[in-house]
Design a protein around this motif. Structure first.
Motif, PDB file in Angstrom:
ATOM      1  N   LEU A 164      -5.140   6.818  -4.471  1.00 51.55           N
ATOM      2  CA  LEU A 164      -4.942   7.840  -3.426  1.00 51.55           C
ATOM      3  C   LEU A 164      -3.605   8.559  -3.622  1.00 51.55           C
ATOM      4  N   GLY A 165      -2.567   7.811  -3.960  1.00 54.13           N
ATOM      5  CA  GLY A 165      -1.273   8.419  -4.254  1.00 54.13           C
ATOM      6  C   GLY A 165      -1.340   9.311  -5.481  1.00 54.13           C
ATOM      7  N   GLY A 166      -2.128   8.899  -6.457  1.00 56.79           N
ATOM      8  CA  GLY A 166      -2.330   9.739  -7.642  1.00 56.79           C
ATOM      9  C   GLY A 166      -2.989  11.059  -7.282  1.00 56.79           C
ATOM     10  N   MET A 167      -3.896  11.022  -6.321  1.00 57.17           N
ATOM     11  CA  MET A 167      -4.530  12.260  -5.858  1.00 57.17           C
ATOM     12  C   MET A 167      -3.502  13.163  -5.177  1.00 57.17           C
ATOM     13  N   LEU A 168      -2.527  12.558  -4.479  1.00 54.79           N
ATOM     14  CA  LEU A 168      -1.447  13.352  -3.910  1.00 54.79           C
ATOM     15  C   LEU A 168      -0.620  13.988  -5.029  1.00 54.79           C
ATOM     16  N   GLY A 169      -0.309  13.206  -6.067  1.00 54.84           N
ATOM     17  CA  GLY A 169       0.415  13.751  -7.216  1.00 54.84           C
ATOM     18  C   GLY A 169      -0.336  14.900  -7.858  1.00 54.84           C
ATOM     19  N   TYR A 170      -1.650  14.739  -7.979  1.00 54.64           N
ATOM     20  CA  TYR A 170      -2.507  15.797  -8.527  1.00 54.64           C
ATOM     21  C   TYR A 170      -2.388  17.053  -7.659  1.00 54.64           C
ATOM     22  N   ALA A 171      -2.440  16.875  -6.343  1.00 54.79           N
ATOM     23  CA  ALA A 171      -2.334  18.008  -5.414  1.00 54.79           C
ATOM     24  C   ALA A 171      -0.960  18.669  -5.513  1.00 54.79           C
ATOM     25  N   ALA A 219       0.835  -1.206   0.000  1.00 51.48           N
ATOM     26  CA  ALA A 219       0.000   0.000   0.000  1.00 51.48           C
ATOM     27  C   ALA A 219       0.868   1.253   0.000  1.00 51.48           C
ATOM     28  N   PHE A 220       1.900   1.258   0.825  1.00 45.73           N
ATOM     29  CA  PHE A 220       2.793   2.417   0.906  1.00 45.73           C
ATOM     30  C   PHE A 220       3.519   2.649  -0.416  1.00 45.73           C
ATOM     31  N   VAL A 221       4.101   1.586  -0.994  1.00 46.93           N
ATOM     32  CA  VAL A 221       4.824   1.726  -2.262  1.00 46.93           C
ATOM     33  C   VAL A 221       3.865   2.138  -3.379  1.00 46.93           C
ATOM     34  N   SER A 222       2.669   1.563  -3.415  1.00 38.05           N
ATOM     35  CA  SER A 222       1.679   1.939  -4.431  1.00 38.05           C
ATOM     36  C   SER A 222       1.298   3.403  -4.304  1.00 38.05           C
ATOM     37  N   PHE A 223       1.172   3.862  -3.067  1.00 35.33           N
ATOM     38  CA  PHE A 223       0.811   5.255  -2.810  1.00 35.33           C
ATOM     39  C   PHE A 223       1.913   6.211  -3.278  1.00 35.33           C
ATOM     40  N   ILE A 224       3.142   5.975  -2.835  1.00 31.76           N
ATOM     41  CA  ILE A 224       4.206   6.940  -3.168  1.00 31.76           C
ATOM     42  C   ILE A 224       4.682   6.811  -4.616  1.00 31.76           C
ATOM     43  N   GLU A 225       4.503   5.623  -5.227  1.00 27.37           N
ATOM     44  CA  GLU A 225       4.891   5.454  -6.629  1.00 27.37           C
ATOM     45  C   GLU A 225       4.047   6.340  -7.532  1.00 27.37           C
ATOM     46  N   SER A 226       2.848   6.645  -7.119  1.00 24.65           N
ATOM     47  CA  SER A 226       1.952   7.449  -7.943  1.00 24.65           C
ATOM     48  C   SER A 226       2.295   8.931  -7.946  1.00 24.65           C
ATOM     49  N   PRO A 248       5.779   6.637 -16.733  1.00 30.00           N
ATOM     50  CA  PRO A 248       5.634   6.964 -15.303  1.00 30.00           C
ATOM     51  C   PRO A 248       4.294   7.645 -14.982  1.00 30.00           C
ATOM     52  N   TYR A 249       3.471   6.932 -14.253  1.00 26.67           N
ATOM     53  CA  TYR A 249       2.145   7.429 -13.862  1.00 26.67           C
ATOM     54  C   TYR A 249       2.262   8.726 -13.066  1.00 26.67           C
ATOM     55  N   LYS A 250       3.323   8.845 -12.279  1.00 30.78           N
ATOM     56  CA  LYS A 250       3.504  10.039 -11.442  1.00 30.78           C
ATOM     57  C   LYS A 250       3.596  11.305 -12.277  1.00 30.78           C
ATOM     58  N   VAL A 251       4.161  11.226 -13.471  1.00 31.54           N
ATOM     59  CA  VAL A 251       4.254  12.399 -14.350  1.00 31.54           C
ATOM     60  C   VAL A 251       2.855  12.891 -14.707  1.00 31.54           C
ATOM     61  N   ILE A 252       1.982  11.960 -15.033  1.00 35.37           N
ATOM     62  CA  ILE A 252       0.616  12.330 -15.429  1.00 35.37           C
ATOM     63  C   ILE A 252      -0.191  12.802 -14.234  1.00 35.37           C
ATOM     64  N   THR A 253       0.023  12.207 -13.057  1.00 38.42           N
ATOM     65  CA  THR A 253      -0.739  12.672 -11.889  1.00 38.42           C
ATOM     66  C   THR A 253      -0.393  14.119 -11.581  1.00 38.42           C
ATOM     67  N   ILE A 254       0.886  14.437 -11.657  1.00 43.51           N
ATOM     68  CA  ILE A 254       1.311  15.814 -11.371  1.00 43.51           C
ATOM     69  C   ILE A 254       0.846  16.761 -12.470  1.00 43.51           C
ATOM     70  N   MET A 255       0.986  16.352 -13.739  1.00 46.68           N
ATOM     71  CA  MET A 255       0.532  17.211 -14.849  1.00 46.68           C
ATOM     72  C   MET A 255      -0.980  17.420 -14.804  1.00 46.68           C
ATOM     73  N   VAL A 266       5.915  10.131  -6.446  1.00 48.51           N
ATOM     74  CA  VAL A 266       7.343  10.434  -6.363  1.00 48.51           C
ATOM     75  C   VAL A 266       8.289   9.238  -6.495  1.00 48.51           C
ATOM     76  N   PHE A 267       7.899   8.033  -6.117  1.00 45.36           N
ATOM     77  CA  PHE A 267       8.805   6.879  -6.025  1.00 45.36           C
ATOM     78  C   PHE A 267       9.039   6.269  -7.411  1.00 45.36           C
ATOM     79  N   PRO A 268      10.301   5.929  -7.760  1.00 46.62           N
ATOM     80  CA  PRO A 268      10.583   5.452  -9.117  1.00 46.62           C
ATOM     81  C   PRO A 268      10.298   3.972  -9.385  1.00 46.62           C
ATOM     82  N   ILE A 269      10.060   3.165  -8.359  1.00 53.39           N
ATOM     83  CA  ILE A 269       9.887   1.721  -8.541  1.00 53.39           C
ATOM     84  C   ILE A 269       8.397   1.364  -8.487  1.00 53.39           C
ATOM     85  N   PRO A 270       7.884   0.648  -9.507  1.00 54.08           N
ATOM     86  CA  PRO A 270       6.454   0.308  -9.525  1.00 54.08           C
ATOM     87  C   PRO A 270       6.089  -0.740  -8.471  1.00 54.08           C
TER      88      PRO A 270
END
Length: 192
Positions: free
Chosen positions: A65-72, A23-30, A119-126, A32-36
């Motif tokens: 939920l991590g994606g929502m953090l990336g969005y924020a 859960a933690f890795v899934s959250f932060i991967e969305s 990287p999903y995190k790029v799209i969540t932030i964008m 900031v974290f580089p490992i899926p």
């Protein structure tokens, strides 16, 4: 360094609190974290196939939920830092045009990043930077991440360890090709 981080993350799959770690890795991967999270999820499912879909569900919820953090992060960091810089450089209009183009294809951007190696995190932030409608972002994230995690769970549940190499090496390519065909089909329909 990435190899050490990968090995460390993989070792967490054997931890007694592996579900929480997933859960933690899934959250932060969305965001900031580089490992899926797949590298934890796959050994967990192989160890306990009867829990495959529960494990995928945990990865899905935490990832969205991590994606929502990336969005924020995108929404808040842009307002605080990016916009004043663009205004000072006279480029605020360029960002508005980019935001409009991104949001016109936002559903596809989130879907593609959610199921492919991009990287999903790029799209969540964008998505946050461009103020994509939050409902669209969340719904598409659920669809994309659910498709990815539950397909992996289904394949491992049904075929077990022999499919592990396929998932780790070829599944991202298969997802990418499927999305390319889907997008290509829609473009053909639009042109016709």
């Amino acid at each position: 360094m990435i190899q050490r981080l990968y090995d460390w993350t993989l070792s967490l799959a054997e931890h007694r609190h592996a579900l929480w770690v997933l859960a933690f890795v899934s959250f932060i991967e969305s965001s900031v974290f580089p490992i899926p999270p797949d590298i934890i999820m796959i050994p967990m499912i192989l160890a306990r196939p009867s829990r495959a879909f529960m494990i995928a569900g945990v990865a899905l919820v935490a990832s969205v939920l991590g994606g929502m953090l990336g969005y924020a992060i995108g929404a808040l960091a842009f307002d605080a830092l990016g916009e004043p810089i663009l205004n000072a450089l006279g480029k605020a209009d360029a960002m508005e045009a980019f935001s409009e183009r991104f949001n016109n294809f936002g559903f596809w951007a989130v879907l593609i990043a959610g199921v492919t190696p991009f990287p999903y995190k790029v799209i969540t932030i964008m998505s946050g930077v461009t103020a994509m409608p939050l409902g669209t972002f969340i719904a598409t994230s659920i669809l994309a991440r659910g498709l990815r995690f539950f397909l992996v769970a289904l394949l491992l549940y049904k075929f077990g360890a022999p499919v592990r190499d396929f998932i780790e090496k070829r599944l991202p390519l298969m997802f990418t090709l499927a999305v390319a065909l889907l997008v290509g089909g829609f473009l053909v329909i639009k042109v016709l």
